[in-house]
Design a protein around this motif. Sequence first.
Motif, PDB file in Angstrom:
ATOM      1  N   MET A 119      62.036  29.437  59.128  1.00  0.00           N
ATOM      2  CA  MET A 119      63.167  30.295  58.793  1.00  0.00           C
ATOM      3  C   MET A 119      64.216  29.519  58.010  1.00  0.00           C
ATOM      4  N   ALA A 120      64.470  28.245  58.432  1.00  0.00           N
ATOM      5  CA  ALA A 120      65.469  27.442  57.734  1.00  0.00           C
ATOM      6  C   ALA A 120      65.006  27.116  56.328  1.00  0.00           C
ATOM      7  N   CYS A 121      63.710  26.899  56.166  1.00  0.00           N
ATOM      8  CA  CYS A 121      63.159  26.574  54.842  1.00  0.00           C
ATOM      9  C   CYS A 121      63.218  27.777  53.917  1.00  0.00           C
ATOM     10  N   SER A 122      63.048  28.973  54.454  1.00  0.00           N
ATOM     11  CA  SER A 122      63.026  30.168  53.597  1.00  0.00           C
ATOM     12  C   SER A 122      64.387  30.468  52.977  1.00  0.00           C
ATOM     13  N   VAL A 123      65.467  30.066  53.624  1.00  0.00           N
ATOM     14  CA  VAL A 123      66.797  30.335  53.065  1.00  0.00           C
ATOM     15  C   VAL A 123      67.321  29.156  52.248  1.00  0.00           C
ATOM     16  N   HIS A 124      66.622  28.025  52.274  1.00  0.00           N
ATOM     17  CA  HIS A 124      67.048  26.846  51.511  1.00  0.00           C
ATOM     18  C   HIS A 124      66.352  26.853  50.153  1.00  0.00           C
ATOM     19  N   ALA A 125      67.126  26.717  49.114  1.00  0.00           N
ATOM     20  CA  ALA A 125      66.575  26.749  47.759  1.00  0.00           C
ATOM     21  C   ALA A 125      65.738  25.492  47.501  1.00  0.00           C
TER      22      ALA A 125
ATOM     23  N   CYS B 211      62.829  24.711  48.828  1.00  0.00           N
ATOM     24  CA  CYS B 211      62.058  24.234  49.977  1.00  0.00           C
ATOM     25  C   CYS B 211      60.659  24.826  49.926  1.00  0.00           C
TER      26      CYS B 211
ATOM     27  N   TYR C  72      68.849  19.805  55.656  1.00  0.00           N
ATOM     28  CA  TYR C  72      69.207  21.186  55.995  1.00  0.00           C
ATOM     29  C   TYR C  72      68.592  21.608  57.333  1.00  0.00           C
TER      30      TYR C  72
ATOM     31  N   SER D   9      70.408  23.647  60.337  1.00  0.00           N
ATOM     32  CA  SER D   9      69.882  24.951  60.741  1.00  0.00           C
ATOM     33  C   SER D   9      69.295  24.955  62.142  1.00  0.00           C
TER      34      SER D   9
END
Length: 138
Positions: free
Chosen positions: A1-7, A9, A27, A31
């Motif tokens: 989930m944290a990777c999906s919102v980080h540009a 990633c 990040y 997160s």
Amino acid sequence: MACSVHAGCDVASLYCGNANSSADKGYLDVSCPISQTTDTAPFDFGIYLKALQSGIVGTTDFFLKLCFCFSWALRNLSSFGVALDTSPYKWETLFAICVTLASLVLFALLIGNMQTYLQSETKKDIKRAESSTDIPLA
């Protein structure tokens, strides 16, 4: 989930065997904090929280990991040693294991002695009851 919102990633970069594992993953600390000091943490690590907080997952010392896991298992199998939160220091963990095992052995001995005592008292009561009902022949 944290990777999906980080540009920028890539989920594949999170795996250990990936050659691109040297990428910045700061990040993830933001997160998914493992300190869990706030009630609004976005992810609940559950039973793995203590292992993550102690840093035991980052070490390659097998004996240290074995001691930590064995200590965790003993604390969760019995109520003895539940309050013994140990650090990743292996001698402290071994000491907590010894204290927990000693308390389990002593408790088992106490239960065994109580059972033996109750059995002997029951036998005495049965003998007394049998002897009081005997009618002597004249």
